[in-house]
Structures are given as structure tokens and as C-alpha cells.
Motif scaffolding. Structure first.
Motif, PDB file in Angstrom:
ATOM      1  N   THR A 411       0.814  -1.242   0.119  1.00 49.92           N
ATOM      2  CA  THR A 411      -0.134  -0.046  -0.081  1.00 49.92           C
ATOM      3  C   THR A 411       0.851   1.170   0.085  1.00 49.92           C
ATOM      4  O   THR A 411       0.254   2.302  -0.306  1.00 49.92           O
ATOM      5  CB  THR A 411      -1.044  -0.055   1.172  1.00 49.92           C
ATOM      6  OG1 THR A 411      -0.124   0.219   2.397  1.00 49.92           O
ATOM      7  CG2 THR A 411      -1.954  -1.248   1.084  1.00 49.92           C
ATOM      8  N   TRP A 431      -7.644  -2.713   0.941  1.00 43.63           N
ATOM      9  CA  TRP A 431      -8.435  -1.670   0.562  1.00 43.63           C
ATOM     10  C   TRP A 431      -8.835  -2.222  -1.231  1.00 43.63           C
ATOM     11  O   TRP A 431      -7.777  -2.227  -1.871  1.00 43.63           O
ATOM     12  CB  TRP A 431      -7.971  -0.252   0.153  1.00 43.63           C
ATOM     13  CG  TRP A 431      -7.875   0.366   1.685  1.00 43.63           C
ATOM     14  CD1 TRP A 431      -9.017   0.905   2.417  1.00 43.63           C
ATOM     15  CD2 TRP A 431      -6.612   0.604   2.472  1.00 43.63           C
ATOM     16  NE1 TRP A 431      -8.452   1.382   3.511  1.00 43.63           N
ATOM     17  CE2 TRP A 431      -6.993   1.155   3.566  1.00 43.63           C
ATOM     18  CE3 TRP A 431      -5.323   0.313   2.310  1.00 43.63           C
ATOM     19  CZ2 TRP A 431      -6.259   1.642   4.661  1.00 43.63           C
ATOM     20  CZ3 TRP A 431      -4.401   0.596   3.517  1.00 43.63           C
ATOM     21  CH2 TRP A 431      -4.718   1.288   4.453  1.00 43.63           C
ATOM     22  N   GLY A 523     -12.244  -1.745   3.245  1.00 41.36           N
ATOM     23  CA  GLY A 523     -12.359  -0.683   2.752  1.00 41.36           C
ATOM     24  C   GLY A 523     -12.135  -0.295   1.385  1.00 41.36           C
ATOM     25  O   GLY A 523     -11.631  -1.172   0.949  1.00 41.36           O
ATOM     26  N   ASP A 524     -12.754   0.855   0.708  1.00 42.68           N
ATOM     27  CA  ASP A 524     -12.540   1.006  -0.571  1.00 42.68           C
ATOM     28  C   ASP A 524     -12.150   2.626  -0.596  1.00 42.68           C
ATOM     29  O   ASP A 524     -11.063   2.957   0.484  1.00 42.68           O
ATOM     30  CB  ASP A 524     -13.616   1.025  -1.556  1.00 42.68           C
ATOM     31  CG  ASP A 524     -15.026   1.816  -1.073  1.00 42.68           C
ATOM     32  OD1 ASP A 524     -14.787   2.876  -0.054  1.00 42.68           O
ATOM     33  OD2 ASP A 524     -16.092   1.853  -1.615  1.00 42.68           O
ATOM     34  N   ASP A 527     -11.698   5.253   3.150  1.00 44.42           N
ATOM     35  CA  ASP A 527     -11.063   4.097   4.170  1.00 44.42           C
ATOM     36  C   ASP A 527     -11.702   4.407   5.573  1.00 44.42           C
ATOM     37  O   ASP A 527     -11.179   3.707   6.278  1.00 44.42           O
ATOM     38  CB  ASP A 527      -9.718   4.099   4.019  1.00 44.42           C
ATOM     39  CG  ASP A 527      -9.114   5.556   4.384  1.00 44.42           C
ATOM     40  OD1 ASP A 527      -9.985   6.605   4.807  1.00 44.42           O
ATOM     41  OD2 ASP A 527      -7.802   5.986   3.897  1.00 44.42           O
ATOM     42  N   ASP A 530     -14.390   0.769   7.343  1.00 48.55           N
ATOM     43  CA  ASP A 530     -13.587  -0.270   7.484  1.00 48.55           C
ATOM     44  C   ASP A 530     -13.920  -1.292   8.667  1.00 48.55           C
ATOM     45  O   ASP A 530     -13.040  -2.038   9.185  1.00 48.55           O
ATOM     46  CB  ASP A 530     -12.083   0.264   7.994  1.00 48.55           C
ATOM     47  CG  ASP A 530     -12.356   1.451   9.335  1.00 48.55           C
ATOM     48  OD1 ASP A 530     -13.504   1.490   9.576  1.00 48.55           O
ATOM     49  OD2 ASP A 530     -11.280   1.763   9.902  1.00 48.55           O
TER      50      ASP A 530
END
Length: 911
Positions: A411, A431, A523-524, A527, A530
Motif C-alpha cells: 500500500t 483496500w 474499505g474502498d 477508508d 473499515d
């Protein structure tokens, strides 16, 4: 609450002058360079400076420290008659006397690309000061502070000047972790021109490391004369009972007497230096240069010679301005109002600032430990690649090495090419939106350049202990094995970038929840969501992945047409995933994923499998359309014949988050509307109804800005931490600039230019309503319910705004290497004149495109008329709202080394 704070542009380069800046306690300005200096400066010269999390020059600060902290940059003068004064007003006495009073006649701020100047007057002494801070545009990790003092009185003025720059000189962790113990590790060296602090080790109880970093403050006057006295420790500088804003050595004009207990090593440090006494005649000036920075060398003596005179520092300042103005000039808009064009100039450098700062290291951005997030990097490059596509090709290639075999990714992107970190906080999580961004950005790159060969570049995959999208740990993997995915035979595996893109998007498209949408996981893009890892589903990214899957099918079709491509090669275990494209039931798709994870749990064979392109293309297109249809038909909520919207999510109980719920309250958010429109999932009728719903329900009653969401309701611990935020802030109902800009992009991309323009205008007006927003020029992360601009400078909205303005509003974008021009300008944009222009780069040549609207026609009323390139009228008749200039024509007409003029007349639309 309105403030007297306001700024105004004073030229077309974006330079602005600010009044009453000290009324805003949270105000700051970025000072940085690409060598790695990351600093911030406030109107009182507070703020910090650092290279990374472990190398802070000044005391680390968060936003509330900006008004609490005494540990700021300072410069003092002492006169026998009137005592001590800070030439920037930052003394206890001056603050007490002038706080809450009209001080504007005594100070102002001037900022440009990229410098900060404080103008301050001390009426008691009739002394003017200009204190300018900037970083040189070179390899030195240093900030330069230039102090100009002028006697504006009618009598001779005598004073003793002293610079004072406190040095923290260690990791930000040590602010609360062994601060005193780490001060005992400091070693101080007094050089002729300054003070150098070098800790003996880098303190970290997980594993101490040798320290090679030195921190320094050097100074001289305008002719290179060094200080006459130095005070390297805070203790001796402030004296008994003194403070940094009322230090004993300055207030008493004294030199501390050192007894047997004195030491300079193992103490809290400061770069405090007293210069020779000055005698200024009326109108006379005296100048000082203070350099503070970080180096891997023992000292900064040789480098300081580049800055230790008036002429040298002016040359460095000029070079700095040329560098940053050069960055802003790469995409330059003109012809709107001067204020709007100036605002866009500051927005255009925000992607560069986020490239330097990451998502940390500014006062509001007090989270993370440096580096750039995966989604942030790919979105920032939307603008950076428009500025120079070929310069970023290698970055894209190397960053694809961050993808894992399970379709997730490291990430955090660290400095250098191809350097990653699994997670900034060492948490195993995924994510789910991360897979969409590389393809979205690479599509722009391929369209701008025509370079589809990038898809055939081979790179490795990322490997660590996290497998099966953070659901399991690979206990066989050890750190010493490295972070490149190996085959079962121990060889480093490489696959094409097309294979990486296919893997990322395919795995997510098969990870389907019980309602038919892609699972939310941890999450997308938002965030804050979550806490729904089991039953959570995301509709906006179901739509986005659906579009991506269709886009990959289109790429395969292009390869068939241009290269007569028959097959593509993928690692053989990936064939299991491709079989999943044939499944039509979500449960069976999930079973395919489980089977795939089992096969790759202990590595892959390394053998390649050739897949027929025609068959793969058709399977992908079916899957992409199926995801889009799922959103279009099953997640649409009709409110009336004129209004409707898309549900955004399912929570961890498996319940829809949006709609008219059991409490009778309406809930929906902007994210689902944005990506449903942008992806093509929404029909034109749905787009129109969505626009009505957004305009009716999402505007903030106080500011008028479009909120990210309506109130989420009570926190039932089944969706995300966003519930804990007060409504109207950040992702819980703030005007979140990033998503709002993407919403405007979505509207423009579907032909709703008038509606998209209103969104852009709203963001601009909210950001530049100075007395309420209380920020310098630029687009903030969000606008609060009070109208405050929050988290300035490093936000994805910066890149998306320039991307939107160039490719949609002005309509200048690539089409597999050809130049497509399709303006969507509205008549209000011509209020300042009849021509709008934009400077950009295309086909590695400078281009200035001008749109003449002599009849003040609105979007929908005009088409493209006469087109000329460098004064030569284009021979083809357009008779359309767009035109494509092919690569061969551009190579013939555009000239390297000069700015090429493309002029287009907007004429009344026919028919």
C-alpha cells in the motif's frame, strides 16, 4: 465567523499578498524541494522541517501545535534603549501587546512559487523586516531564510542581532519515546559559520541503527561575515526562567558564563548565533542568511558557500522561482478571471507537492510515516503524466511490481523506483479499490502516447507474509527471502503488465457478495468504511471494476487490430481465474477464488499458459457488462419521476446502507453516484434523476457545497469508523473535494457540461472565499460545515482538477496517440473575454490551444469552425463538436523547441 484574513493575486504567476494572516491559527504554507526537504511555515514562522519520519530538523508539529509551540524560527534584535524585539513579532512581549489588535499596518505575507515572505515592522524601533523562506532547487536538503532589516526612521539605529532556530535533530517518534534519553545522544560541533548536531545512533528499541545524519544551522551576513557568538543549547540560550519567546541571552544581551557543570553535548539543541553589533543610518539595510538543513556529510561548510552572500542567495531564490513556475507552466490556463487562473496555477503544483510530501508531513497530515499511498500515486500521475508522459513511463513499469498474486498490493510506495512497504502501520488489510487505479491511469498514458507496448513489459510481483487478501499469513515466508515473488523452484517470476492488470481486476470482479456486488473487504476509496469485512459490499467500485473489465477487453481488441495478436501469456495457475469468468452465480465465483488461492499458497510453477485473445476478450466483456448491469438494475432507488440515486453499500449485517430506511430518514452518498455515472452503469435517464437528487439533498445548508454523504445514522459497529466523526467533517458529510471533483469529471464525461461546471465553480468559490475558508490558494481536502478549508495542499483533488480541466472542460486529450479536441466550455467562462487558452505538452511538443467564442455561445450551441496550426488553416472541414488530429499530421505540423499555436473558432452549431 468571518475573519479579516484575505489574500489577492498581484501578478499572473500566482504571487499573492495576504492580510491578517495571523488571525488564522491553523494557517501554513509548504516549503520543499525534490531533494527531500519537507517543511511548513506559518505567518509567525512556526512549522517544522524534515526529510522523513526519522529525520526531523525542527520539532515535529501537528496543526494545534502551530499556535501552542514556541519552538519556531526566529530572529532577534536588542537595543540598549528599548530592549529585545523579534523582527517577526514572535516574542512574548510583542504577542501580549499586539494580540487581538489591528496589526495589519505592521505585517503582511507575500507568497509565490515556492517561497514565503513575512513583512513585519517594529514601530518602536522604526525597523522594517522582510523574512523570506524557501528551498533551493538543487540537491541540498536545506531551507534558506533571508532576513532583510531596514531603518525607516530619521535617526541612526544601533542593535545586536541574534538568529535562533531550535534543532530537534532526530525521529518524530522520539517526541514521546525517550525524548530526554535521545537528547543525551546528541553531539554538537561548532563550525565557523554555524552549529552541527549529530546523534550517535538512531534510537529504535526494535533495533538501534548507526546514525550518519547531521542537522545544522549556518548563518552569515550579506557579505559572508560569520556570527561572533554561538549558543548551541536551549538551556544556555533561554537562561534561568527564560523561554524561547523571551530568551535570557537576548533580553539581557548577555553571554552565559560556563561553570564546571556546563556541557554542550547530550542537550536539547538550538542554532542560536549572535552577529556583530549593527549601526544603521536612516534608509540603510542590513541582510542575513540563515541556512538550516539535513545532511549525510559531517558538516555543511562547502555547500554553505553557495548561499553566504546577498548575490548568491538572490541567485538561489531566482532558480527556485524558475523551477516552480516551470512546473506550473506545464499546464497553464488563461482567459478566465485572473483569480480563477491564479487559483488553478496553485492547484497545478499540488500533485508535485504530494509527490514530495506523500500523505504525511504537513501540519494537518499528522498520520502515516511518509511514502505515498497506492491509490494516491496512481491518481497524482493523472496530472504528472499529462505534463510529460514519457518521463513517467518507467515509474508506471516499476510500480506494477507492487502487485501480489492475490490481486492486492503493497500500500505504500517509498522513494526510488520499485520500493514498497506493505502497510504504513504494519496492519494486514486490503483496500479493495486499489486494483482499479493502475489501469485507469495507464489508459490515460496509452491514449496520450499511443504506446500500448507498455502492456508487454515484464515485471515481478510483490511478496510478503500476507496472502489471500490479508485473510491468511504465509508462515513459510521469511524477510530474508526478499519481496519478489518466487516460483516453487526459487526463481523470481515476471509477468507482463497486462497480466498484472488482468489479475488485479479479475480477482476483485470474482469476489462477489450475497447481493451480487464486489465485497468491501477492509474499505474502498473511503477508508472510513473499515468495519464491514464479512458482508460488506461496495456498489461504486462494482461499477468501476465493471468498466475496467470492459476496458481490458477493448485493449485486447486493439492488440488484435494493431498487432494481429492471437494469444496472451499468463502464469498457468491464472487459468483457474479465467474459468471463473464463465460462472454466473456469485457463490461459484467465490469458490473459484478459493481454488485459485489454494493453488498459489506456496508459490507458482512459473510455467506460462497461452490464452486465445478472442475468447478472453468476449468473456471479459460479458463479465464487465454483467457488473454494470448489476448496478444499473439492482442498486437503483427511484424516489420519484424526477429523482433517484444508487445505493452505495451493504454493511456487515448484509443490509443496504442507503435508501429511505426504517427510521424514515433518507440516506445516500456521492461516491456511488460518481462511479455509476463515470463507468456508464447509469443510463442517461438515471444520470438526470441522480443530478436532481444530488442537487436537492446533498448541498450543505451553510456553505452550499455538495456533501459526500447524508448523515450515516447511529454507529452500530457494522460499517466503519466514519460514524464516529461529527457530521459535516471529513468523509462524514464534508464537501470532500476529491470525490466532488470526480463527480464533476463524471458529469462532463457523459456530456453534462453545464452541471459539471456548476460543481467546479462551487469548489473554486468555497476554496477562495478567504474570510471563511481561511486557507491560501489551492484546493483543500475538504470544506467543513463551517466553510473552513481543511488539510491543504496534499489531496487527490489537485490532480483530478487539472485532469478534469484539460481533458474534459477544454477537451484536449489523447486517443491512442492522436490528439482529440472536444471542448465543453460554457459561456460564463468567457465573461472576461472572447478567448480561452491552455498551454500543455502533446507528442513531446509544447502546444497552446486557443478557443475563440466571439458570439458568446453556450455549450450545446456551438461546434468547431476554422482551425489553424501555427497560422496555417487546417484544410479539413470539421462540422462537428470535436476533431481528431492524427499523429502523422502532428509530426508534420508541430515544431519542436517552440510553442505551437492551435487556434479554433467556436461557431454556431448547424442542424
Amino acid at each position: 465567523m468571518e475573519h479579516g484574513f484575505k489574500w489577492n493575486f498581484i501578478d499572473k504567476k500566482g504571487t499573492f499578498v495576504c492580510e491578517n494572516a495571523r488571525e488564522v491559527n491553523q494557517l501554513y504554507f509548504p516549503i520543499c524541494n525534490e531533494a527531500g526537504m519537507k517543511a511548513s511555515v506559518t505567518p509567525c514562522l512556526n512549522g517544522d522541517a524534515k526529510k522523513n519520519q526519522n529525520e526531523f530538523l525542527y520539532l515535529p508539529v501537528s496543526v494545534e501545535d502551530l499556535h501552542n509551540n514556541r519552538s519556531g524560527r526566529n530572529f532577534w534584535v536588542y537595543t540598549k534603549e528599548q530592549g529585545a524585539f523579534s523582527v517577526v513579532g514572535n516574542s512574548a512581549r510583542q504577542r501580549a501587546e499586539h494580540c487581538f489588535k489591528d496589526e495589519e499596518k505592521w505585517n503582511k505575507i507575500e507568497c509565490g512559487l515556492l517561497y514565503h515572505s513575512l513583512y513585519y515592522a517594529i514601530p518602536e524601533l522604526k525597523l522594517n523586516c522582510i523574512f523570506t523562506t524557501f528551498c533551493p532547487a538543487n540537491e541540498d536538503v536545506v531551507e534558506i531564510n533571508r532576513v532583510i532589516l531596514e531603518n525607516y526612521g530619521s535617526e541612526i539605529l544601533e542593535f545586536v542581532p541574534t538568529a535562533a532556530f531550535p534543532i530537534f535533530g532526530r525521529s518524530a517518534d522520539n517526541l514521546r519515546d525517550h525524548r530526554h534519553a535521545t537528547s543525551l545522544m546528541q553531539r554538537i560541533t561548532l563550525e565557523e559559520n554555524g552549529i552541527v548536531v549529530k546523534p550517535t545512533i538512531h534510537h529504535d528499541e526494535r533495533g538501534h541503527e548507526p546514525n550518519d545524519t547531521s542537522y545544522f544551522v549556518y548563518g552569515s551576513d550579506e557579505s559572508g561575515q560569520a556570527a561572533v557568538e554561538m549558543f548551541p543549547t536551549v538551556e544556555e540560550f533561554i537562561g534561568k526562567g527564560g523561554t524561547l519567546d523571551w530568551p535570557g541571552t537576548v533580553v539581557e544581551n548577555s553571554i552565559p558564563e560556563h561553570d564546571m557543570t556546563y556541557r554542550k553535548d547530550g542537550m536539547e539543541c538550538i542554532g542560536a548565533m549572535r552577529f556583530a553589533k549593527v549601526r544603521l543610518a536612516p534608509g540603510e539595510k542590513k541582510e542575513y542568511i540563515i541556512c538550516a538543513g539535513i545532511t549525510e556529510k559531517e558538516n555543511f561548510n562547502k555547500e554553505f558557500e553557495k548561499y553566504n552572500s546577498k548575490e548568491k542567495v538572490e541567485a538561489a531564490w531566482k532558480q527556485n522561482e524558475e523551477h516552480w513556475n516551470g512546473e506550473a507552466d506545464k499546464i497553464k490556463f488563461q482567459g478566465n478571471s485572473d483569480k480563477f487562473d491564479g487559483w488553478l496555477r496553485w492547484v497545478s503544483i499540488q500533485p508535485v507537492l504530494r509527490k514530495i510530501y506523500g500523505c504525511s508531513f504537513l501540519p494537518y497530515h499528522d498520520y502515516g510515516r511518509g511514502g505515498r499511498g497506492w491509490r494516491d500515486l496512481w491518481q497524482d500521475y493523472l496530472t504528472l503524466l499529462l505534463q510529460n508522459p514519457m518521463r513517467v513511463r518507467s515509474v508506471f513499469v516499476h510500480n506494477m511490481k507492487g502487485v501480489r498474486l492475490d490481486g492486492s498490493n503493497a500500500t505504500i510506495i517509498l522513494d526510488g523506483e520499485g520500493n514498497f512497504q506493505a502497510d504504513r502501520n504494519k496492519i494486514s488489510r486490503v483496500w479493495m479499490d486499489h486494483g482499479v487505479w493502475p489501469l485507469f491511469t495507464l489508459l490515460l498514458y496509452m491514449n496520450q502516447t499511443g504506446d500500448i507496448s507498455i502492456l508487454d513489459e515484464e515485471v515481478s510481483y510483490w511478496k510478503d507474509a500476507q496472502i489471500e487478501r490479508a485473510k491468511r499469513i504465509d508462515t513459510n515466508w521469511k524477510k530474508e527471502d526478499g519481496n519478489s515473488q518466487k516460483t516453487k523452484d526459487g526463481e523470481c517470476y515476471t509477468g507482463t503488465i497486462l497480466e498484472h492488470l488482468l489479475l488485479e481486476n479479475l480477482i476483485c470482479s470474482l469476489n462477489i457478495g450475497e447481493h451480487g456486488n464486489i465485497k468491501l473487504e477492509d474499505g474502498d476509496w473511503n477508508d472510513q468504511l473499515d468495519m464491514a469485512p464479512d458482508k460488506g459490499e461496495t456498489i461504486p467500485f462494482t461499477a468501476f471494476y465493471g468498466k475496467n473489465i470492459c476496458d481490458i477487453a477493448d485493449l485486447l481488441e486493439i492488440q488484435i487490430e494493431k498487432e494481429d495478436r492471437k494469444t496472451i501469456s499468463v502464469f498457468e495457475e491464472m487459468e483457474i481465474l479465467l474459468e471463473g469468468l464463465k460462472e454466473k452465480e456469485p457463490q461459484k465465483e467465490v469458490e473459484v477464488l478459493k481454488k485459485y488461492y489454494e493453488h498459489i499458497r506456496f508459490g507458482i510453477s512459473g510455467k506460462k499458459k497461452k490464452i486465445p485473445v478472442l475468447e478472453l476478450k468476449d468473456m471479459l466483456r460479458w463479465k464487465g457488462k454483467q457488473l454494470l448491469q448489476q448496478v444499473r438494475e439492482n442498486e437503483w432507488i427511484e424516489l420519484s419521476s424526477k429523482e433517484g440515486f444508487f445505493n452505495g453499500y451493504y454493511n456487515n449485517d448484509g443490509n443496504a446502507v442507503d435508501g429511505i430506511l426504517g427510521d424514515g430518514k433518507l440516506r445516500f452518498g456521492l461516491t456511488a453516484q460518481t462511479f455509476s455515472i463515470m463507468s456508464g452503469a447509469a443510463t442517461d435517464e438515471q444520470v438526470q434523476k441522480t443530478i436532481h437528487a444530488v442537487n436537492n439533498y446533498l448541498p450543505d445548508k451553510n456553505t452550499g457545497g455538495i456533501r459526500l454523504t447524508l448523515p450515516l445514522g447511529d454507529n452500530t459497529w457494522n460499517f466503519g469508523r466514519g460514524f464516529a466523526l461529527i457530521y459535516g467533517e471529513k468523509e462524514n458529510g464534508g464537501m470532500f473535494s476529491h470525490m466532488t471533483t470526480m463527480y464533476a469529471y463524471a458529469l462532463y464525461s457523459r456530456g453534462y457540461a453545464r452541471e459539471g461546471y456548476q460543481i467546479i465553480k462551487s469548489i473554486y468559490e468555497l476554496s477562495t472565499n478567504t474570510q471563511i475558508a481561511q486557507i491560501y490558494p489551492g484546493v483543500p481536502e475538504y470544506i467543513s460545515s463551517r466553510g473552513r478549508g481543511m488539510y491543504s495542499y496534499v489531496t487527490g483533488a489537485g490532480s483530478w482538477t487539472i485532469f478534469l480541466m484539460l481533458t474534459q472542460v477544454y477537451g484536449i486529450r489523447g486517443q491512442l496517440g492522436d490528439l482529440l479536441i472536444e471542448p465543453k466550455l460554457v459561456k460564463e467562462q468567457y465573461d472576461s473575454g472572447e478567448v480561452l487558452t491552455v498551454d500543455t505538452l502533446f507528442a513531446e511538443k509544447e502546444v497552446c490551444v486557443s478557443f475563440y467564442n466571439r458570439k458568446h455561445l453556450d455549450y450545446g450551441e456551438y461546434q468547431l469552425g476554422e482551425l489553424s496550426i501555427n497560422g496555417e488553416v487546417w484544410k479539413n472541414q470539421i462540422n462537428s463538436t470535436s476533431v481528431v488530429l492524427h499523429q502523422a499530421e502532428l509530426e508534420e505540423k508541430l515544431i519542436a523547441g517552440r510553442k505551437n499555436q492551435i487556434c479554433i473558432e467556436l461557431v454556431e452549431r448547424k442542424g
